[in-house]
Design a protein around this motif. Structure first.
Motif, PDB file in Angstrom:
ATOM      1  N   LYS A 140       0.824  -1.220   0.000  1.00 53.47           N
ATOM      2  CA  LYS A 140       0.000   0.000   0.000  1.00 53.47           C
ATOM      3  C   LYS A 140       0.855   1.266   0.000  1.00 53.47           C
ATOM      4  O   LYS A 140       0.327   2.366  -0.173  1.00 53.47           O
ATOM      5  CB  LYS A 140      -0.926  -0.004   1.224  1.00 53.47           C
ATOM      6  N   SER A 141       2.172   1.102   0.224  1.00 55.76           N
ATOM      7  CA  SER A 141       3.042   2.281   0.305  1.00 55.76           C
ATOM      8  C   SER A 141       4.188   2.168  -0.695  1.00 55.76           C
ATOM      9  O   SER A 141       5.344   2.111  -0.311  1.00 55.76           O
ATOM     10  CB  SER A 141       3.591   2.442   1.728  1.00 55.76           C
ATOM     11  N   LEU A 142       3.849   2.106  -1.957  1.00 56.27           N
ATOM     12  CA  LEU A 142       4.846   1.942  -3.008  1.00 56.27           C
ATOM     13  C   LEU A 142       5.188   3.251  -3.707  1.00 56.27           C
ATOM     14  O   LEU A 142       6.013   3.267  -4.613  1.00 56.27           O
ATOM     15  CB  LEU A 142       4.341   0.937  -4.056  1.00 56.27           C
ATOM     16  N   GLU A 143       4.568   4.341  -3.272  1.00 59.33           N
ATOM     17  CA  GLU A 143       4.738   5.601  -4.005  1.00 59.33           C
ATOM     18  C   GLU A 143       6.169   6.131  -3.962  1.00 59.33           C
ATOM     19  O   GLU A 143       6.564   6.921  -4.822  1.00 59.33           O
ATOM     20  CB  GLU A 143       3.774   6.669  -3.478  1.00 59.33           C
ATOM     21  N   ASP A 144       6.968   5.703  -2.983  1.00 55.46           N
ATOM     22  CA  ASP A 144       8.336   6.202  -2.874  1.00 55.46           C
ATOM     23  C   ASP A 144       9.347   5.350  -3.642  1.00 55.46           C
ATOM     24  O   ASP A 144      10.551   5.638  -3.614  1.00 55.46           O
ATOM     25  CB  ASP A 144       8.766   6.263  -1.400  1.00 55.46           C
ATOM     26  N   ALA A 145       8.900   4.314  -4.317  1.00 54.28           N
ATOM     27  CA  ALA A 145       9.815   3.442  -5.053  1.00 54.28           C
ATOM     28  C   ALA A 145      10.325   4.140  -6.315  1.00 54.28           C
ATOM     29  O   ALA A 145       9.592   4.899  -6.963  1.00 54.28           O
ATOM     30  CB  ALA A 145       9.111   2.141  -5.431  1.00 54.28           C
ATOM     31  N   THR A 160      17.489  -9.101  -7.919  1.00 49.65           N
ATOM     32  CA  THR A 160      17.632  -7.925  -8.777  1.00 49.65           C
ATOM     33  C   THR A 160      17.381  -6.653  -7.982  1.00 49.65           C
ATOM     34  O   THR A 160      18.090  -5.653  -8.144  1.00 49.65           O
ATOM     35  CB  THR A 160      16.660  -7.997  -9.973  1.00 49.65           C
ATOM     36  N   CYS A 161      16.406  -6.693  -7.096  1.00 51.96           N
ATOM     37  CA  CYS A 161      16.119  -5.527  -6.252  1.00 51.96           C
ATOM     38  C   CYS A 161      17.301  -5.194  -5.351  1.00 51.96           C
ATOM     39  O   CYS A 161      17.651  -4.019  -5.174  1.00 51.96           O
ATOM     40  CB  CYS A 161      14.871  -5.777  -5.407  1.00 51.96           C
ATOM     41  N   PHE A 162      17.929  -6.208  -4.780  1.00 54.61           N
ATOM     42  CA  PHE A 162      19.073  -5.960  -3.899  1.00 54.61           C
ATOM     43  C   PHE A 162      20.260  -5.404  -4.690  1.00 54.61           C
ATOM     44  O   PHE A 162      20.998  -4.547  -4.195  1.00 54.61           O
ATOM     45  CB  PHE A 162      19.468  -7.225  -3.145  1.00 54.61           C
ATOM     46  N   TYR A 163      20.445  -5.882  -5.904  1.00 54.59           N
ATOM     47  CA  TYR A 163      21.534  -5.335  -6.721  1.00 54.59           C
ATOM     48  C   TYR A 163      21.235  -3.879  -7.066  1.00 54.59           C
ATOM     49  O   TYR A 163      22.131  -3.026  -7.034  1.00 54.59           O
ATOM     50  CB  TYR A 163      21.713  -6.151  -7.998  1.00 54.59           C
ATOM     51  N   LEU A 164      19.983  -3.577  -7.385  1.00 55.80           N
ATOM     52  CA  LEU A 164      19.602  -2.192  -7.668  1.00 55.80           C
ATOM     53  C   LEU A 164      19.822  -1.308  -6.447  1.00 55.80           C
ATOM     54  O   LEU A 164      20.262  -0.163  -6.570  1.00 55.80           O
ATOM     55  CB  LEU A 164      18.131  -2.139  -8.102  1.00 55.80           C
ATOM     56  N   ASN A 166      22.073  -1.600  -4.244  1.00 56.59           N
ATOM     57  CA  ASN A 166      23.499  -1.313  -4.142  1.00 56.59           C
ATOM     58  C   ASN A 166      23.926  -0.216  -5.107  1.00 56.59           C
ATOM     59  O   ASN A 166      25.002   0.368  -4.946  1.00 56.59           O
ATOM     60  CB  ASN A 166      24.313  -2.579  -4.411  1.00 56.59           C
ATOM     61  N   ARG A 167      23.066   0.082  -6.075  1.00 54.64           N
ATOM     62  CA  ARG A 167      23.315   1.183  -6.992  1.00 54.64           C
ATOM     63  C   ARG A 167      22.523   2.428  -6.580  1.00 54.64           C
ATOM     64  O   ARG A 167      22.464   3.406  -7.323  1.00 54.64           O
ATOM     65  CB  ARG A 167      22.915   0.780  -8.424  1.00 54.64           C
ATOM     66  N   GLY A 168      21.891   2.358  -5.407  1.00 52.64           N
ATOM     67  CA  GLY A 168      21.150   3.501  -4.892  1.00 52.64           C
ATOM     68  C   GLY A 168      19.721   3.604  -5.382  1.00 52.64           C
ATOM     69  O   GLY A 168      19.086   4.645  -5.233  1.00 52.64           O
ATOM     70  N   VAL A 169      19.175   2.531  -5.947  1.00 54.29           N
ATOM     71  CA  VAL A 169      17.818   2.531  -6.494  1.00 54.29           C
ATOM     72  C   VAL A 169      16.860   1.889  -5.497  1.00 54.29           C
ATOM     73  O   VAL A 169      17.067   0.747  -5.059  1.00 54.29           O
ATOM     74  CB  VAL A 169      17.758   1.767  -7.833  1.00 54.29           C
TER      75      VAL A 169
END
Length: 292
Positions: A140-145, A160-164, A166-169
């Motif tokens: 319900k709180s995905l607006e900050d992604a 993939t999310c964890f690798y992103l 590490n790139r600040g994403v």
């Protein structure tokens, strides 16, 4: 194939990640050669350089360095030359290039890229965000992604999310499950959503391996799951149907799709970062990436 592997000594004043990345990228261009890496990290004194040289003497082989402190660079170079060992500093050409372009001398302090600045704090924040929004958590709180990854089970969304991160994403991921409504937070999200797809045969094998670990008697088992209850999860026809449904769902919402079958997590993340950076090209990337 060479009969004897080449021992590569990697000498760094910091964590050694830069050297390892360079060797990994360059070494892949020599498939008929075999390399054995010996890492010497956090080398910041002449005593430590002496330990490195002792290690090189024990296992002779070329030395790749990322040392920036002149006295340490000179000590390493002198010691290697005495032993007749080749030594190369991978930073030299780039530092000289930037000095020429900027008209300034490099400061040459160790671990200069590892500072607790805004970029570092952004990576930590992104990592915490990924942990809190993994596998549909806090949907319900995905607006900050910065990006949301969607896909059926076992399509490498979490790594993939964890690798992103590490790139600040700031990356969240939401599983796609047939007959389960999409969370409102995902439908209301106005940023980049990317669907991860995979070859059905590959997915079946990945899921079967996962089920094997979960069955009774395996050391990773935490709950009793019968073969019958998991049959639809690994049934080839059901899996193919599931992937077709997921692809159509992404098409209906205009979400670009990446086929991860023959892609590393790093390559998938690079494609996603490109989509975030160039929103107008998403539709083009959708076609190009999916076909690669």
């Amino acid at each position: 194939m060479n009969s004897q592997p080449i021992v590569l000594h990697l000498v760094s004043e910091a964590t050694g990640q830069t050297l390892e990345a360079v060797v990994r990228a360059c070494g892949a261009q020599f498939p008929e050669s075999s390399f054995v890496q010996r890492s010497w990290n956090l080398v910041r004194s002449q005593i430590q350089v002496g330990r490195v040289l002792a290690g090189v003497a024990a296992e002779p082989g070329p030395v790749l360095s990322s040392l920036t402190t002149p006295v340490l660079r000179d000590a390493l170079r002198t010691g290697c030359h005495r032993m007749g060992v080749h030594v190369e500093n991978i930073l030299d050409s780039t530092i000289y290039f930037l000095e020429r372009e900027t008209g300034r001398r490099a400061e040459r302090h160790p671990g200069g890229q590892y500072v607790m600045d805004d970029e570092y704090r952004r990576r930590i924040d992104a990592m915490q965000y990924v942990i809190g929004h993994d596998d549909g958590q806090r949907a319900k709180s995905l607006e900050d992604a910065d990006v949301i990854l969607v896909g059926v089970s076992r399509t490498s969304k979490t790594p993939t999310c964890f690798y992103l991160a590490n790139r600040g994403v700031r990356a969240a991921n939401v599983p796609l499950v047939q007959d389960v409504p999409l969370p409102a937070g995902l439908l209301e999200y106005r940023g980049t959503v990317v669907g991860l797809m995979i070859d059905p045969h590959t997915l079946v094998e990945i899921r079967r391996s996962r089920v094997d670990m979960m069955l009774p008697g395996r050391k990773f088992a935490r709950r009793r799951i019968s073969d019958e209850s998991m049959r639809p999860y690994v049934d080839p026809m059901r899996v193919e149907e599931e992937l077709v449904w997921a692809r159509r769902l992404c098409a209906r919402h205009g979400w670009p799709v990446i086929d991860v079958t023959h892609r590393s997590v790093e390559e998938t993340a690079a494609a996603i970062i490109d989509m975030i950076a160039h929103p107008p090209l998403r539709r083009m990337n959708n076609t190009t990436v999916a076909e690669k």
